[in-house]
Design a protein around this motif. Structure first.
Motif, PDB file in Angstrom:
ATOM      1  N   UNK A  83       2.213  18.582  -9.466  1.00  0.00           N
ATOM      2  CA  UNK A  83       3.164  17.466  -9.397  1.00  0.00           C
ATOM      3  C   UNK A  83       2.566  16.183  -8.851  1.00  0.00           C
ATOM      4  N   UNK A  84       1.316  16.234  -8.414  1.00  0.00           N
ATOM      5  CA  UNK A  84       0.678  15.055  -7.804  1.00  0.00           C
ATOM      6  C   UNK A  84       0.608  13.860  -8.761  1.00  0.00           C
ATOM      7  N   UNK A  85       0.285  14.147 -10.040  1.00  0.00           N
ATOM      8  CA  UNK A  85       0.131  13.051 -11.001  1.00  0.00           C
ATOM      9  C   UNK A  85       1.389  12.223 -11.132  1.00  0.00           C
ATOM     10  N   UNK A  86       2.526  12.916 -11.168  1.00  0.00           N
ATOM     11  CA  UNK A  86       3.816  12.227 -11.305  1.00  0.00           C
ATOM     12  C   UNK A  86       4.085  11.378 -10.060  1.00  0.00           C
ATOM     13  N   UNK A  87       3.853  11.973  -8.902  1.00  0.00           N
ATOM     14  CA  UNK A  87       4.110  11.269  -7.639  1.00  0.00           C
ATOM     15  C   UNK A  87       3.190  10.057  -7.499  1.00  0.00           C
ATOM     16  N   UNK A  88       1.905  10.244  -7.740  1.00  0.00           N
ATOM     17  CA  UNK A  88       0.966   9.130  -7.569  1.00  0.00           C
ATOM     18  C   UNK A  88       1.260   7.994  -8.542  1.00  0.00           C
ATOM     19  N   UNK A  89       1.619   8.347  -9.774  1.00  0.00           N
ATOM     20  CA  UNK A  89       1.951   7.333 -10.772  1.00  0.00           C
ATOM     21  C   UNK A  89       3.155   6.517 -10.297  1.00  0.00           C
ATOM     22  N   UNK A  90       4.227   7.229  -9.928  1.00  0.00           N
ATOM     23  CA  UNK A  90       5.465   6.530  -9.563  1.00  0.00           C
ATOM     24  C   UNK A  90       5.310   5.745  -8.257  1.00  0.00           C
ATOM     25  N   UNK A  91       4.602   6.333  -7.286  1.00  0.00           N
ATOM     26  CA  UNK A  91       4.430   5.646  -6.007  1.00  0.00           C
ATOM     27  C   UNK A  91       3.577   4.389  -6.172  1.00  0.00           C
ATOM     28  N   UNK A  92       2.478   4.534  -6.868  1.00  0.00           N
ATOM     29  CA  UNK A  92       1.577   3.408  -7.056  1.00  0.00           C
ATOM     30  C   UNK A  92       2.293   2.253  -7.770  1.00  0.00           C
ATOM     31  N   UNK A  93       3.073   2.590  -8.785  1.00  0.00           N
ATOM     32  CA  UNK A  93       3.781   1.553  -9.542  1.00  0.00           C
ATOM     33  C   UNK A  93       4.826   0.841  -8.688  1.00  0.00           C
ATOM     34  N   UNK A  94       5.596   1.627  -7.934  1.00  0.00           N
ATOM     35  CA  UNK A  94       6.601   1.044  -7.015  1.00  0.00           C
ATOM     36  C   UNK A  94       5.943   0.057  -6.062  1.00  0.00           C
ATOM     37  N   UNK A  95       4.838   0.498  -5.455  1.00  0.00           N
ATOM     38  CA  UNK A  95       4.198  -0.324  -4.432  1.00  0.00           C
ATOM     39  C   UNK A  95       3.550  -1.554  -5.062  1.00  0.00           C
ATOM     40  N   UNK A  96       2.940  -1.396  -6.233  1.00  0.00           N
ATOM     41  CA  UNK A  96       2.310  -2.556  -6.876  1.00  0.00           C
ATOM     42  C   UNK A  96       3.345  -3.595  -7.310  1.00  0.00           C
ATOM     43  N   UNK A  97       4.507  -3.125  -7.778  1.00  0.00           N
ATOM     44  CA  UNK A  97       5.584  -4.058  -8.149  1.00  0.00           C
ATOM     45  C   UNK A  97       5.977  -4.904  -6.951  1.00  0.00           C
ATOM     46  N   UNK A  98       6.104  -4.244  -5.796  1.00  0.00           N
ATOM     47  CA  UNK A  98       6.480  -4.957  -4.575  1.00  0.00           C
ATOM     48  C   UNK A  98       5.370  -5.895  -4.114  1.00  0.00           C
ATOM     49  N   UNK A  99       4.133  -5.448  -4.275  1.00  0.00           N
ATOM     50  CA  UNK A  99       3.009  -6.293  -3.851  1.00  0.00           C
ATOM     51  C   UNK A  99       2.922  -7.564  -4.694  1.00  0.00           C
ATOM     52  N   UNK A 100       3.201  -7.432  -5.989  1.00  0.00           N
ATOM     53  CA  UNK A 100       3.224  -8.621  -6.867  1.00  0.00           C
ATOM     54  C   UNK A 100       4.189  -9.657  -6.297  1.00  0.00           C
ATOM     55  N   UNK A 101       5.387  -9.150  -5.923  1.00  0.00           N
ATOM     56  CA  UNK A 101       6.415 -10.050  -5.365  1.00  0.00           C
ATOM     57  C   UNK A 101       5.949 -10.667  -4.067  1.00  0.00           C
ATOM     58  N   UNK A 102       5.113  -9.920  -3.333  1.00  0.00           N
ATOM     59  CA  UNK A 102       4.605 -10.410  -2.050  1.00  0.00           C
ATOM     60  C   UNK A 102       3.362 -11.299  -2.243  1.00  0.00           C
ATOM     61  N   UNK A 103       2.977 -11.547  -3.511  1.00  0.00           N
ATOM     62  CA  UNK A 103       1.905 -12.509  -3.770  1.00  0.00           C
ATOM     63  C   UNK A 103       0.529 -11.918  -4.021  1.00  0.00           C
ATOM     64  N   UNK A 104       0.456 -10.595  -4.190  1.00  0.00           N
ATOM     65  CA  UNK A 104      -0.842  -9.979  -4.507  1.00  0.00           C
ATOM     66  C   UNK A 104      -0.851  -9.595  -5.992  1.00  0.00           C
ATOM     67  N   UNK A 105      -1.681 -10.225  -6.809  1.00  0.00           N
ATOM     68  CA  UNK A 105      -1.695  -9.881  -8.229  1.00  0.00           C
ATOM     69  C   UNK A 105      -2.273  -8.483  -8.451  1.00  0.00           C
ATOM     70  N   UNK A 106      -1.680  -7.735  -9.375  1.00  0.00           N
ATOM     71  CA  UNK A 106      -2.137  -6.358  -9.638  1.00  0.00           C
ATOM     72  C   UNK A 106      -2.303  -6.142 -11.140  1.00  0.00           C
ATOM     73  N   UNK A 107      -2.870  -5.000 -11.477  1.00  0.00           N
ATOM     74  CA  UNK A 107      -3.066  -4.662 -12.905  1.00  0.00           C
ATOM     75  C   UNK A 107      -1.797  -4.073 -13.529  1.00  0.00           C
ATOM     76  N   UNK A 108      -0.768  -3.799 -12.721  1.00  0.00           N
ATOM     77  CA  UNK A 108       0.422  -3.098 -13.217  1.00  0.00           C
ATOM     78  C   UNK A 108       1.177  -3.911 -14.274  1.00  0.00           C
ATOM     79  N   UNK A 109       1.548  -3.245 -15.369  1.00  0.00           N
ATOM     80  CA  UNK A 109       2.377  -3.889 -16.398  1.00  0.00           C
ATOM     81  C   UNK A 109       3.707  -3.155 -16.538  1.00  0.00           C
ATOM     82  N   UNK A 110       3.667  -1.862 -16.864  1.00  0.00           N
ATOM     83  CA  UNK A 110       4.911  -1.143 -17.141  1.00  0.00           C
ATOM     84  C   UNK A 110       4.708   0.366 -17.027  1.00  0.00           C
TER      85      UNK A 110
END
Ligand code: UDP
Length: 237
Positions: free
Chosen positions: A45-72
């Motif tokens: 189950x690690x792959x699912x968790x890491x994918x979802x966690x990383x995406x959640x955090x990167x979305x928030x970081x974008x809003x906080x002004x850190x550009x990321x590679x995350x798209x969708x």
């Protein structure tokens, strides 16, 4: 967007082409390795968790002004990201002594630093990712002086954001590893992942480890720890 040819298979992720040359799909696996690939295993189950966690955090970081590679986020395990060329440095931020820092400097695990630290290691499996300072990285043309400054600025901004985020979820952010990449125009963005594989996360009250150290150190309850940290993230999100 659908998966094209597989470009690369790493320890924890596969990377696929898409029909847009500027976009790739990463697919997170349950495979776990430690000690430069010496220890191998599966964390169900690690792959699912890491994918979802990383995406959640990167979305928030974008809003906080850190550009990321995350798209969708495309599915439980697959995410569309911007294609980057990875700067071959592991960028490690620490708030509390642990792991290789404790070993190298003889500081007991759990000692809280008076200020966060940053260090780089050269991403090179054959050499075992040796510690490297910024002058070495510049001398070896791994990054320019300006890129190093940008990376430092973003890495500390990620720390400020993540520390506060996890604190509210009852989790202490001990340390973590980031990787940065260059877009085709040279812009530096945060890449790779932010997950229990790449962060040390301790329950704030009990100091129980909720990260990959449970796998590295054979502490048991590995899957439960990943589930628990994901539960905290969702509860707090
Ligand atoms: N880390 C990582 N990948 C690596 C090395 C370290 O994600 O190849 C993370 C690790 O999970 C921890 C932080 O970076 O959160 C600091 O790790 P450390 O240097 O203490 O190394 P370790 O003790 O894990 O070998």
């Amino acid at each position: 967007m659908t998966r094209g040819e597989q470009l690369y298979e790493g320890k924890a992720k596969k990377v696929y082409r898409t029909d847009d040359p500027e976009l790739l799909i990463v697919s997170y696996k349950d495979d776990a390795t430690a000690f430069n690939g010496l220890k191998k295993g599966t964390i169900v189950g690690k792959g699912v968790i890491n994918n979802q966690m990383s995406n959640q955090l990167m979305k928030r970081l974008e809003k906080a002004g850190v550009p990321t590679h995350f798209v969708e986020e495309l599915s439980e395990r697959d995410t569309l990201v911007r294609r980057v060329s990875i700067v071959p440095l592991e960028v490690i931020i620490r708030n509390i002594a642990a792991g290789s820092f404790s070993k190298r400097y003889g500081v007991e695990e759990g000692v809280v630093f008076s200020a966060p630290t940053i260090e780089f290691s050269y991403k090179n499996d054959e050499l075992g990712d040796p510690l490297m300072n910024a002058y070495h990285a510049i001398a070896m043309n791994l990054a320019t002086r300006e890129e190093i400054e940008t990376i430092k600025k973003y890495a500390f901004a990620v720390n400020d954001f993540l520390k506060a985020f996890w604190l509210e979820a009852g989790v202490t952010l001990v340390d973590f590893k980031l990787e940065f990449g260059r877009l085709s125009d040279g812009t530096i963005v945060l890449a790779d992942e932010i997950s229990p594989d790449t962060c040390r996360l301790w329950d704030s009250k009990t100091h129980e480890k909720l990260d990959k150290d449970r796998f590295r150190r054979d502490l048991g309850g590995v899957e439960d720890a990943y589930q628990e940290i994901m539960r905290r993230l969702k509860e707090h999100a």
